[in-house]
Design a protein around this motif. Structure first.
Motif, PDB file in Angstrom:
ATOM      1  N   PHE B  76       0.560  -1.166  -0.105  1.00 55.36           N
ATOM      2  CA  PHE B  76       0.270  -0.395  -0.396  1.00 55.36           C
ATOM      3  C   PHE B  76       0.679   0.966  -0.395  1.00 55.36           C
ATOM      4  O   PHE B  76       1.874   1.254   0.918  1.00 55.36           O
ATOM      5  CB  PHE B  76      -1.706   0.001   1.282  1.00 55.36           C
ATOM      6  N   HIS B  78       0.895   3.779   2.305  1.00 54.97           N
ATOM      7  CA  HIS B  78       1.827   4.750   2.847  1.00 54.97           C
ATOM      8  C   HIS B  78       2.725   3.736   3.312  1.00 54.97           C
ATOM      9  O   HIS B  78       3.830   4.082   4.323  1.00 54.97           O
ATOM     10  CB  HIS B  78       0.188   4.597   4.530  1.00 54.97           C
ATOM     11  N   GLN B  79       2.655   2.019   2.861  1.00 56.49           N
ATOM     12  CA  GLN B  79       3.741   1.151   3.631  1.00 56.49           C
ATOM     13  C   GLN B  79       5.803   1.847   2.970  1.00 56.49           C
ATOM     14  O   GLN B  79       6.339   2.242   3.135  1.00 56.49           O
ATOM     15  CB  GLN B  79       3.725   0.240   3.125  1.00 56.49           C
ATOM     16  N   ARG B  81       5.383   4.634   1.685  1.00 56.22           N
ATOM     17  CA  ARG B  81       5.907   6.100   2.088  1.00 56.22           C
ATOM     18  C   ARG B  81       6.975   6.272   3.397  1.00 56.22           C
ATOM     19  O   ARG B  81       7.875   7.005   3.117  1.00 56.22           O
ATOM     20  CB  ARG B  81       4.617   6.958   2.814  1.00 56.22           C
ATOM     21  N   ARG B  82       6.164   5.003   3.913  1.00 54.57           N
ATOM     22  CA  ARG B  82       7.523   4.538   5.272  1.00 54.57           C
ATOM     23  C   ARG B  82       8.495   4.222   5.683  1.00 54.57           C
ATOM     24  O   ARG B  82       9.944   4.773   6.576  1.00 54.57           O
ATOM     25  CB  ARG B  82       6.421   3.650   6.096  1.00 54.57           C
ATOM     26  N   THR B  83       8.967   3.112   4.052  1.00 55.72           N
ATOM     27  CA  THR B  83      10.344   3.300   4.476  1.00 55.72           C
ATOM     28  C   THR B  83      11.239   3.861   3.424  1.00 55.72           C
ATOM     29  O   THR B  83      11.918   4.519   3.361  1.00 55.72           O
ATOM     30  CB  THR B  83      10.177   2.419   2.864  1.00 55.72           C
ATOM     31  N   ASP B  85      10.365   7.646   3.647  1.00 57.97           N
ATOM     32  CA  ASP B  85      10.328   8.605   4.546  1.00 57.97           C
ATOM     33  C   ASP B  85      12.072   8.292   5.853  1.00 57.97           C
ATOM     34  O   ASP B  85      12.537   8.838   5.762  1.00 57.97           O
ATOM     35  CB  ASP B  85       9.255   8.865   5.411  1.00 57.97           C
ATOM     36  N   ARG B  86      12.130   7.348   5.692  1.00 54.34           N
ATOM     37  CA  ARG B  86      13.164   6.770   7.200  1.00 54.34           C
ATOM     38  C   ARG B  86      13.852   7.114   6.339  1.00 54.34           C
ATOM     39  O   ARG B  86      14.740   7.559   7.113  1.00 54.34           O
ATOM     40  CB  ARG B  86      12.713   5.104   7.055  1.00 54.34           C
ATOM     41  N   THR B  88      15.341   9.091   3.734  1.00 54.36           N
ATOM     42  CA  THR B  88      15.242  10.539   3.775  1.00 54.36           C
ATOM     43  C   THR B  88      15.680  10.854   4.228  1.00 54.36           C
ATOM     44  O   THR B  88      16.428  12.185   4.538  1.00 54.36           O
ATOM     45  CB  THR B  88      13.653  11.169   3.075  1.00 54.36           C
ATOM     46  N   TYR B  89      14.714  11.437   5.876  1.00 50.77           N
ATOM     47  CA  TYR B  89      14.883  11.866   7.054  1.00 50.77           C
ATOM     48  C   TYR B  89      15.820  10.975   7.342  1.00 50.77           C
ATOM     49  O   TYR B  89      16.276  12.220   9.069  1.00 50.77           O
ATOM     50  CB  TYR B  89      13.880  12.218   7.504  1.00 50.77           C
TER      51      TYR B  89
END
Lengths: 423, 134
Positions: B76, B78-79, B81-83, B85-86, B88-89
């Motif tokens: 999905f 959002h899954q 995105r979680r990977t 974002d981790r 990226t930031y």
């Protein structure tokens, strides 16, 4: 703020851009030749832009919170008033110089109540070089050196990036007061990724120095007049993260061993020789489905504080846990509920002994809270959310925002709003 | 304009999703055990010839992105995105490059060597290689 952006853009961008240009000169020539017919008019811009986009990336985030509370202050003077004292702005750059060599740095501006003051603070959040010495199709092994974020549970590494966690306030397990201790380490990291048919593993081991920590010192001494500094000795934080089905299930085990010692700034300081040793274990589990998510984390922390001047030693064992459920009504609208529990000393959960020994409120030793929040992702970049918390206890409030410990209230409420932007 | 018009016609029924690559050297790039989930999660970062994989995606809320993630990655948005974002930031990786439209995606893939992305139909173009034709 201007100075900060100027600094980041000028010093880092310029050198990295110059580097990138020379390293990729060959590639530009090849690409140009291949596409020369198509791109004749726009040749300079399109090829340069391509190199820029591919190997150097800029990202950032911004968030602003608004708080109202009863009983105790959160992020500034929120009690029976409204505070806007939580602002987070980050800007980062990453540069993939070679297949096995990259650089990354992030600047952070943060204004968070009295702990940063009205003007806020600018810090270098991370800055490191990353060398992969072994890379194969299922994984890689490498080291990072510099200032590195600490993997600790699910949310610590990106705790200042609002959109990466489901509620405005992080679970109590990510103790705001221990923030400086946990956030990043100056030293090195060994990392290993491995993708197997039974799931993806990520191992990290960080070794080095944590940041100086005023809030932790206040919490240990319960003394607003303490004048010295708590300086970090070398310590480590390590995590094994495992996920299956593309992150539908994720598990992590994290362990930290962090030591600090007190540096006094005056003679006859009653805290001379103070040492703090913290060993901490965190277990994390998460289900992350299409609509429904469930997260639980448990942390047990063995503390040891020694006060040689007073001839006293304390070794409380603290315990924190939470369970959090989220439901997505729409792809961009999510509701979250959470129950949090934290106890500063397992052998004195009600704080009775603490109160008898110090005369301070017993509720400085525990907190339980219930949280309900609604998050709306207006666009992939913009997010807006609202939250209500019913809090029982005061162990996790900032002692800088609430300097009069005897006036801390046991049962209180927090209402919060937050807007955030990311790119 | 044509692409935009076409993509509107195809909404909101179940959309076709075609994974595409830049056609140059495409046959030398793919290794046997490469899977799309690993490429789009940025875990597999290099092609078989050691060139960096240039990953392009549409925004998280784009209907084609949602369909792509579900149909081709069995995940999905959002899954993913979680990977991303981790990495990226924390500075530990670079997320894919986001383009705004299917038309822009097609242009990027045509003109970027070693790139991969997705569109909503099969087309005849010598600069485009369809990932499933291996």
């Amino acid at each position: 703020m201007k100075k900060f952006i100027f600094l980041i853009l000028n010093s880092l961008a310029y050198t990295m851009y110059a580097l990138s240009f020379s390293l990729n000169a060959q590639q530009i020539t090849e690409d140009t030749q291949a596409d020369i017919a198509l791109q004749q008019e726009t040749f300079n811009w399109s090829t340069l832009k391509k190199t820029w986009e591919d190997d150097i990336q800029f990202h950032g985030f911004f968030s602003q919170g608004l708080f109202h509370s009863t009983g105790n202050n959160v992020y500034g003077k929120s009690k029976d008033s409204v505070s806007a004292d939580l602002t987070e702005i980050g800007l980062n750059m990453s540069y993939q110089a070679l297949n096995n060599l990259s650089f990354a740095a992030q600047g952070l501006y943060r204004r968070a109540g009295a702990s940063t003051g009205d003007a806020g603070e600018v810090t270098l959040d991370f800055a490191f070089a990353d060398i992969t010495f072994l890379s194969f199709s299922q994984g890689r092994l490498g080291v990072r050196g510099g200032r590195i974020k600490n993997p600790w549970g699910f949310y610590n590494e990106t705790r200042d990036v609002a959109s990466t966690h489901p509620t405005i306030f992080l679970p109590l397990i990510y103790f705001e007061r221990s923030r400086a201790l946990l956030i990043a380490i100056d030293g090195g990291q060994l990392y290993a990724d491995y993708s197997s048919p039974i799931g993806d593993f990520l191992f990290t081991f960080n070794y080095g120095y944590s940041h100086d920590n005023k809030e932790l010192l206040l919490a240990i001494t319960s003394d607003p007049d303490v004048s010295g500094k708590l300086d970090s000795d070398p310590g480590f934080m390590t995590q094994l993260h495992y996920e299956i089905m593309g992150g539908q299930y994720a598990f992590a085990i994290s362990y930290a061993d962090l030591n600090s010692s007190y540096t006094s700034s005056k003679s006859f300081d009653p805290y001379t020789g103070l040492e703090s040793n913290i060993d901490s274990l965190m277990l994390s589990a998460q289900y992350n489905g299409e609509k429904f998510s469930l997260v639980g984390e448990y942390n047990i922390q063995w503390n040891s504080f020694s006060f040689p001047q007073a001839g006293a030693d304390f070794s409380p064992v603290s315990e924190y846990w939470y369970i959090q459920a989220s439901y997505r009504f729409l792809d961009n609208l999510q509701m979250t509920i959470r129950y949090d529990s934290s106890s500063q000393d397992k052998s004195d959960r009600s704080g009775k002994n603490f109160h008898a020994a110090t005369g301070l409120p017993a509720h400085l030793m525990y907190t339980q809270d219930a949280v309900i929040g609604l998050r709306w992702d207006i666009t992939p970049s913009w997010m807006l959310r609202a939250e209500y918390q019913r809090v029982h206890g005061a162990s996790t409030v900032s002692l800088l925002d609430n300097p009069d410990l005897s006036k801390l209230v046991k049962d209180w409420n927090i209402y919060a709003l937050q807007v955030s932007f990311r790119f | 304009m044509l692409y935009i018009a076409l993509s509107f016609c195809m909404l909101p029924s179940v959309q076709a999703v075609e994974v595409i690559m830049n056609a140059s050297d495409s046959k030398e790039l793919i290794k046997e055990n490469m899977d799309l989930r690993s490429i789009f999660s940025m875990r597999t970062r290099y092609w078989a010839n050691n060139e960096k994989i240039r990953v392009f995606v549409l925004p998280d809320n784009h209907i084609l992105h949602k369909n792509f993630v579900k149909q081709k990655l069995h995940m999905f948005p959002h899954q993913l995105r979680r990977t991303w974002d981790r990495m990226t930031y924390t500075g530990t990786g670079q997320p894919p490059i986001t383009v705004d439209s299917v038309a822009e995606m097609l242009e990027k893939i045509k003109h970027t060597k070693y790139s991969i992305g997705y569109i909503d139909r099969r087309i005849e173009d010598e600069k485009i290689y369809f990932f499933d034709t291996q």
